[in-house]
Design a protein around this motif. Structure first.
Motif, PDB file in Angstrom:
ATOM      1  N   ASP A 133      31.034  43.249  41.657  1.00  0.00           N
ATOM      2  CA  ASP A 133      32.429  43.415  41.236  1.00  0.00           C
ATOM      3  C   ASP A 133      32.630  42.415  40.103  1.00  0.00           C
ATOM      4  O   ASP A 133      32.669  41.205  40.327  1.00  0.00           O
ATOM      5  CB  ASP A 133      33.361  43.115  42.417  1.00  0.00           C
ATOM      6  CG  ASP A 133      34.820  43.102  41.998  1.00  0.00           C
ATOM      7  OD1 ASP A 133      35.093  43.294  40.779  1.00  0.00           O
ATOM      8  OD2 ASP A 133      35.687  42.883  42.866  1.00  0.00           O
ATOM      9  N   CYS A 134      32.737  42.938  38.869  1.00  0.00           N
ATOM     10  CA  CYS A 134      32.785  42.047  37.703  1.00  0.00           C
ATOM     11  C   CYS A 134      34.221  41.770  37.265  1.00  0.00           C
ATOM     12  O   CYS A 134      34.446  41.198  36.194  1.00  0.00           O
ATOM     13  CB  CYS A 134      31.978  42.643  36.549  1.00  0.00           C
ATOM     14  SG  CYS A 134      30.232  42.889  36.956  1.00  0.00           S
ATOM     15  N   SER A 135      35.197  42.184  38.081  1.00  0.00           N
ATOM     16  CA  SER A 135      36.588  42.083  37.639  1.00  0.00           C
ATOM     17  C   SER A 135      37.039  40.635  37.437  1.00  0.00           C
ATOM     18  O   SER A 135      37.960  40.367  36.686  1.00  0.00           O
ATOM     19  CB  SER A 135      37.515  42.803  38.623  1.00  0.00           C
ATOM     20  OG  SER A 135      37.406  42.205  39.901  1.00  0.00           O
TER      21      SER A 135
ATOM     22  N   GLY B  26      35.362  37.270  34.011  1.00  0.00           N
ATOM     23  CA  GLY B  26      35.949  36.658  32.820  1.00  0.00           C
ATOM     24  C   GLY B  26      35.247  37.045  31.518  1.00  0.00           C
ATOM     25  O   GLY B  26      35.479  36.431  30.480  1.00  0.00           O
ATOM     26  N   ASN B  27      34.386  38.057  31.577  1.00  0.00           N
ATOM     27  CA  ASN B  27      33.652  38.446  30.364  1.00  0.00           C
ATOM     28  C   ASN B  27      34.517  39.289  29.447  1.00  0.00           C
ATOM     29  O   ASN B  27      35.377  40.036  29.893  1.00  0.00           O
ATOM     30  CB  ASN B  27      32.379  39.207  30.746  1.00  0.00           C
ATOM     31  CG  ASN B  27      32.670  40.421  31.612  1.00  0.00           C
ATOM     32  OD1 ASN B  27      33.322  40.311  32.643  1.00  0.00           O
ATOM     33  ND2 ASN B  27      32.194  41.581  31.187  1.00  0.00           N
ATOM     34  N   LYS B  28      34.241  39.156  28.131  1.00  0.00           N
ATOM     35  CA  LYS B  28      34.989  39.938  27.139  1.00  0.00           C
ATOM     36  C   LYS B  28      34.132  41.096  26.612  1.00  0.00           C
ATOM     37  O   LYS B  28      34.611  41.932  25.869  1.00  0.00           O
ATOM     38  CB  LYS B  28      35.398  39.044  25.952  1.00  0.00           C
ATOM     39  CG  LYS B  28      36.271  37.851  26.364  1.00  0.00           C
ATOM     40  CD  LYS B  28      37.740  38.276  26.536  1.00  0.00           C
ATOM     41  CE  LYS B  28      38.655  37.087  26.830  1.00  0.00           C
ATOM     42  NZ  LYS B  28      38.589  36.699  28.270  1.00  0.00           N
ATOM     43  N   THR B  29      32.880  41.089  26.926  1.00  0.00           N
ATOM     44  CA  THR B  29      31.974  42.163  26.504  1.00  0.00           C
ATOM     45  C   THR B  29      31.175  42.632  27.714  1.00  0.00           C
ATOM     46  O   THR B  29      31.201  42.001  28.765  1.00  0.00           O
ATOM     47  CB  THR B  29      30.985  41.654  25.434  1.00  0.00           C
ATOM     48  OG1 THR B  29      30.315  40.503  25.972  1.00  0.00           O
ATOM     49  CG2 THR B  29      31.698  41.285  24.147  1.00  0.00           C
ATOM     50  N   ILE B  30      30.461  43.733  27.503  1.00  0.00           N
ATOM     51  CA  ILE B  30      29.593  44.263  28.564  1.00  0.00           C
ATOM     52  C   ILE B  30      28.517  43.225  28.895  1.00  0.00           C
ATOM     53  O   ILE B  30      27.941  42.615  27.995  1.00  0.00           O
ATOM     54  CB  ILE B  30      28.914  45.570  28.075  1.00  0.00           C
ATOM     55  CG1 ILE B  30      29.976  46.619  27.726  1.00  0.00           C
ATOM     56  CG2 ILE B  30      27.927  46.096  29.105  1.00  0.00           C
ATOM     57  CD1 ILE B  30      30.661  47.245  28.908  1.00  0.00           C
ATOM     58  N   LEU B  31      28.252  43.030  30.182  1.00  0.00           N
ATOM     59  CA  LEU B  31      27.247  42.053  30.601  1.00  0.00           C
ATOM     60  C   LEU B  31      25.869  42.699  30.714  1.00  0.00           C
ATOM     61  O   LEU B  31      25.752  43.877  31.055  1.00  0.00           O
ATOM     62  CB  LEU B  31      27.629  41.449  31.956  1.00  0.00           C
ATOM     63  CG  LEU B  31      28.942  40.675  32.009  1.00  0.00           C
ATOM     64  CD1 LEU B  31      29.270  40.281  33.450  1.00  0.00           C
ATOM     65  CD2 LEU B  31      28.873  39.438  31.128  1.00  0.00           C
ATOM     66  N   THR B  32      24.858  41.922  30.451  1.00  0.00           N
ATOM     67  CA  THR B  32      23.494  42.391  30.692  1.00  0.00           C
ATOM     68  C   THR B  32      23.254  42.399  32.205  1.00  0.00           C
ATOM     69  O   THR B  32      23.992  41.742  32.944  1.00  0.00           O
ATOM     70  CB  THR B  32      22.447  41.449  30.058  1.00  0.00           C
ATOM     71  OG1 THR B  32      22.532  40.191  30.737  1.00  0.00           O
ATOM     72  CG2 THR B  32      22.691  41.271  28.569  1.00  0.00           C
TER      73      THR B  32
ATOM     74  N   GLN C  14      23.144  38.950  33.574  1.00  0.00           N
ATOM     75  CA  GLN C  14      24.464  38.303  33.641  1.00  0.00           C
ATOM     76  C   GLN C  14      25.268  38.850  34.811  1.00  0.00           C
ATOM     77  O   GLN C  14      26.001  38.111  35.472  1.00  0.00           O
ATOM     78  CB  GLN C  14      25.209  38.501  32.312  1.00  0.00           C
ATOM     79  CG  GLN C  14      24.566  37.695  31.184  1.00  0.00           C
ATOM     80  CD  GLN C  14      25.089  38.098  29.806  1.00  0.00           C
ATOM     81  OE1 GLN C  14      25.590  39.209  29.608  1.00  0.00           O
ATOM     82  NE2 GLN C  14      24.973  37.181  28.855  1.00  0.00           N
ATOM     83  N   ILE C  15      25.120  40.146  35.073  1.00  0.00           N
ATOM     84  CA  ILE C  15      25.821  40.719  36.227  1.00  0.00           C
ATOM     85  C   ILE C  15      25.315  40.059  37.506  1.00  0.00           C
ATOM     86  O   ILE C  15      26.111  39.657  38.366  1.00  0.00           O
ATOM     87  CB  ILE C  15      25.603  42.255  36.295  1.00  0.00           C
ATOM     88  CG1 ILE C  15      26.315  42.928  35.124  1.00  0.00           C
ATOM     89  CG2 ILE C  15      26.099  42.824  37.628  1.00  0.00           C
ATOM     90  CD1 ILE C  15      26.080  44.434  35.033  1.00  0.00           C
ATOM     91  N   TRP C  16      23.980  39.881  37.609  1.00  0.00           N
ATOM     92  CA  TRP C  16      23.415  39.315  38.838  1.00  0.00           C
ATOM     93  C   TRP C  16      23.931  37.908  39.116  1.00  0.00           C
ATOM     94  O   TRP C  16      24.013  37.501  40.266  1.00  0.00           O
ATOM     95  CB  TRP C  16      21.872  39.253  38.752  1.00  0.00           C
ATOM     96  CG  TRP C  16      21.219  40.570  38.489  1.00  0.00           C
ATOM     97  CD1 TRP C  16      21.756  41.807  38.731  1.00  0.00           C
ATOM     98  CD2 TRP C  16      19.930  40.804  37.930  1.00  0.00           C
ATOM     99  NE1 TRP C  16      20.870  42.785  38.342  1.00  0.00           N
ATOM    100  CE2 TRP C  16      19.736  42.203  37.854  1.00  0.00           C
ATOM    101  CE3 TRP C  16      18.895  39.968  37.478  1.00  0.00           C
ATOM    102  CZ2 TRP C  16      18.571  42.781  37.345  1.00  0.00           C
ATOM    103  CZ3 TRP C  16      17.734  40.549  36.983  1.00  0.00           C
ATOM    104  CH2 TRP C  16      17.580  41.942  36.912  1.00  0.00           C
TER     105      TRP C  16
HETATM  106  C1  LIG Z   1      32.343  42.843  32.008  1.00  0.00           C
HETATM  107  O1  LIG Z   1      31.035  43.279  32.382  1.00  0.00           O
HETATM  108  C2  LIG Z   1      31.010  44.431  33.194  1.00  0.00           C
HETATM  109  C3  LIG Z   1      29.579  44.708  33.567  1.00  0.00           C
HETATM  110  O2  LIG Z   1      28.796  44.883  32.415  1.00  0.00           O
HETATM  111  C4  LIG Z   1      31.634  45.599  32.465  1.00  0.00           C
HETATM  112  O3  LIG Z   1      31.674  46.717  33.328  1.00  0.00           O
HETATM  113  C5  LIG Z   1      33.019  45.235  32.022  1.00  0.00           C
HETATM  114  O4  LIG Z   1      33.533  46.276  31.243  1.00  0.00           O
HETATM  115  C6  LIG Z   1      32.996  43.957  31.203  1.00  0.00           C
HETATM  116  N1  LIG Z   1      34.355  43.569  30.837  1.00  0.00           N
HETATM  117  C7  LIG Z   1      34.746  43.598  29.584  1.00  0.00           C
HETATM  118  C8  LIG Z   1      36.187  43.181  29.358  1.00  0.00           C
HETATM  119  O5  LIG Z   1      34.031  43.932  28.674  1.00  0.00           O
END
Ligand SMILES: *[C@@H]1O[C@H](CO)[C@@H](O)[C@H](O)[C@H]1NC(C)=O
Ligand SMILES: *[C@@H]1O[C@H](CO)[C@@H](O)[C@H](O)[C@H]1NC(C)=O
Ligand SMILES: *[C@@H]1O[C@H](CO)[C@@H](O)[C@H](O)[C@H]1NC(C)=O
Ligand SMILES: *[C@@H]1O[C@H](CO)[C@@H](O)[C@H](O)[C@H]1NC(C)=O
Ligand SMILES: *[C@@H]1O[C@H](CO)[C@@H](O)[C@H](O)[C@H]1NC(C)=O
Ligand SMILES: *[C@@H]1O[C@H](CO)[C@@H](O)[C@H](O)[C@H]1NC(C)=O
Ligand SMILES: *[C@@H]1O[C@H](CO)[C@@H](O)[C@H](O)[C@H]1NC(C)=O
Ligand SMILES: *[C@@H]1O[C@H](CO)[C@@H](O)[C@H](O)[C@H]1NC(C)=O
Ligand SMILES: *[C@@H]1O[C@H](CO)[C@@H](O)[C@H](O)[C@H]1NC(C)=O
Ligand SMILES: *[C@@H]1O[C@H](CO)[C@@H](O)[C@H](O)[C@H]1NC(C)=O
Ligand SMILES: *[C@@H]1O[C@H](CO)[C@@H](O)[C@H](O)[C@H]1NC(C)=O
Ligand SMILES: CC(=O)N[C@H]1CO[C@H](CO)[C@@H](O)[C@@H]1O
Length: 470
Positions: free
Chosen positions: A98-100, A103-109, A112-114
């Motif tokens: 659950d990545c909610s 705090g990431n602003k981009t898609i995680l690798t 990074q998810i792990w």
């Molecule tokens: C944070 O990472 C997750 C997993 O990659 C992704 O689904 C989610 O969209 C990302 N959040 C943002 C704001 O990019």
């Protein structure tokens, strides 16, 4: 993605698993949950003529499993938190990210998810990425390869088999470049922010040490020239270190206290390893610890195993714990013969608090149809237990042989028919004359444990494999 219902995740998950087939290395046979067999039984090579089909199955399996190796913990793509791939690693199958709150602003690798997302339990739903790290599949296949190749060597003394077993063991445990460190600190990890340790249930991943030890003892006692003193000394040192881990680490101790099949299987590996390090007293003691503790509460008067029946797949779990109980009893019996003063009574007669024995549990399990819980795909799991109980307790009224022959007409061609003896069945009634079929022929593939075909078979094995590790 995380809000889907169970049914909408189930099918894609299965299809995804099927797409992984090459990585999963499925072979067309079911792996027995576990067993330990007295090496001298094979080394004496005095088998009834009607075990020739079973012997052929052993040779065939030896070749099939060997074709999948060698295996190494270094093969996995991900690195454990210790930073060393030499550490065994597996991931807990029902946990999802659950990545909610990451705090990431981009898609995680994936990495990074792990480490940055929170993992939540969705019981019964397999996270398909779990098998991208497949040390568990590797060690299971390694154990079967060592088991069948060592038995094959004993049958015909064809050194192709002993060379393979020795070389697979060397790669997994001993070669400094590829060896596994003697710990399970990262088995069945729950990934995420604090996901830096394994969980105690992961200790189950190495239950198959009982099969590996069966193989090693065959090579050692049979004085195979491929089982060198370097290999033997190396395995003894490795096992001593791992036994220390099994007897002192928090994760292993928690597993050893488990009341259900996890506790039973813990003693399978601990006791087998004590045999490997030439400590039969320790092996006897370890299995006795099981029979004087967990065992006493595992079978009620009817023969039901309440802790297994309560699980999501009761037919599977009954069969599974039976295999572990039988393995402990086989080890107890073998270790007893090596004691200065062997016990006078047999462990097979040991009763639980409710007065039941292993036979009571088996007899009860035989009355339950797998269809009752939608577990038709696990039907064959009970059969090796039926054969083992029939061989040990006797089958005077033919109950076990008739159950097996109804389940599968040619059950005497199953590998277990070779060592679960005496057991009625087989194509003829010729008497035992020490005849042994010479190894080496690569007979047509026998898909004898269950008639699973194609994708259904693969799904069944993958699921069994996954369920087996929790
Ligand atoms: C944070 O990472 C997750 C997993 O990659 C992704 O689904 C989610 O969209 C990302 N959040 C943002 C704001 O990019
Ligand atoms: C992951 O978490 C760590 C520790 O909180 C943080 O330093 C890092 O920036 C995070 N990485 C990503 C890609 O969000
Ligand atoms: C992981 O295990 C180590 C050793 O037992 C312990 O010191 C540490 O606190 C554990 N970490 C977490 C996050 O539980
Ligand atoms: C991680 O562990 C720390 C220390 O025990 C705790 O404060 C924190 O809430 C944990 N975080 C998560 C996401 O479980
Ligand atoms: C026997 O097992 C007990 C634990 O059940 C242990 O304390 C004791 O040291 C063991 N003895 C031997 C000889 O292994
Ligand atoms: C159980 O005990 C009886 C009586 O001592 C003995 O005859 C029998 O062989 C034992 N059964 C097993 C399976 O050891
Ligand atoms: C047949 O043998 C089994 C196992 O020994 C026993 O449980 C069962 O009661 C026997 N049945 C009959 C009819 O004797
Ligand atoms: C297979 O051979 C064994 C040993 O001779 C015998 O006890 C058993 O009854 C045989 N099975 C059949 C069905 O002939
Ligand atoms: C020994 O076993 C191997 C592997 O199955 C086989 O290729 C070879 O022909 C066998 N040799 C003999 C002499 O049976
Ligand atoms: C398995 O079942 C299929 C479909 O019923 C049948 O065609 C096939 O012959 C069976 N195979 C075996 C080995 O029993
Ligand atoms: C069991 O096998 C059947 C085919 O024989 C397949 O359709 C079904 O999906 C399998 N069930 C599970 C839970 O794998
Ligand atoms: C599938 C795979 O990559 N297997 C490799 C695992 O590691 C051993 C030892 O290095 C290799 O020989 C295998 O090829």
């Amino acid at each position: 993605m995380l809000r889907k219902s169970a049914s909408s995740i189930w099918l894609p998950t299965l299809l995804w698993l099927l797409s992984l087939q090459p990585a999963i290395q499925v072979v067309a046979q079911t792996s027995y949950a576990n067993d330990f067999i007295d090496p001298n039984y094979f080394l004496k090579t005095q088998f009834a003529e009607n075990t020739s089909g079973a012997q052929q199955t052993v040779f065939t399996r030896a070749d099939e499993f060997a074709a999948l190796g060698p295996w190494s913990v270094m093969n996995k793509s991900a690195t454990p938190p210790s930073g060393s791939k030499h550490d065994y690693m597996s991931w807990a199958p029902y946990w999802w990210p659950d990545c909610s709150k990451a705090g990431n602003k981009t898609i995680l690798t994936p990495e990074q998810i792990w480490t940055n997302c929170t993992y939540v339990n969705r019981d019964g739903l397999f996270n398909p990425d779990v098998r991208t790290v497949d040390d568990i599949g590797a060690v299971d296949n390694l154990a079967d390869a060592v088991f069948y190749n060592s038995i094959s060597w004993a049958l015909g003394k064809n050194s192709s088999y002993s060379k393979r077993a020795a070389s697979f063991i060397n790669t997994w445990f001993l070669d400094p470049a590829t060896q596994m460190n003697p710990n399970l600190n990262f088995a069945q990890m729950i990934r995420g922010v604090n996901g830096t340790n394994g969980t105690h249930t992961g200790v189950l991943d190495l239950k198959c040490m009982a099969k590996i030890v069966t193989g090693i003892l065959i090579l050692r006692e049979g004085k195979s020239s491929d089982w060198t003193s370097d290999l033997d000394n190396g395995m003894v040192s490795w096992s001593r270190e791992y036994i220390t881990w099994l007897e002192t680490s928090t994760l292993a101790l928690q597993e050893g206290w488990s009341a259900n099949n996890h506790g039973t299987f813990y003693y399978n590996q601990l006791a087998a390893l004590k045999l490997l390090v030439n400590d039969p007293t320790g092996a006897y003691n370890a299995t006795n610890t099981y029979f004087n503790n967990q065992y006493l509460s595992q079978i009620i008067a009817s023969g039901e195993q309440p802790l297994e029946a309560a699980r999501t797949r009761p037919y599977h779990y009954r069969s599974y714990n039976l295999a572990a109980m039988i393995t402990n009893a086989h080890i107890w019996t073998y270790a007893s013969t090596l004691l200065p003063s062997p016990p006078k009574t047999s462990i097979w007669n040991k009763t639980t608090n409710a007065g039941a024995t292993i036979q009571t549990a088996l007899n009860f399990a035989m009355t339950i149809s797998p269809a009752q819980s939608g577990e038709q795909n696990y039907t064959a799991e009970l059969w090796p237990n039926v054969a083992a109980v029939g061989a040990v307790y006797g089958d005077r009224n033919g109950t076990y042989a008739s159950f097996l022959s109804k389940a599968e007409a040619t059950y005497y061609d199953e590998a277990f028919f070779l060592w679960d003896q005496p057991l009625a069945g087989g194509p003829n009634n010729s008497s035992s004359g020490g005849s042994v079929k010479k190894g080496g022929t690569n007979a047509a593939l026998r898909i004898s444990l269950d008639n699973w075909t194609g994708a259904a078979f693969v799904a069944g094995v993958v699921l069994l494999h996954t369920i087996s590790s929790i």
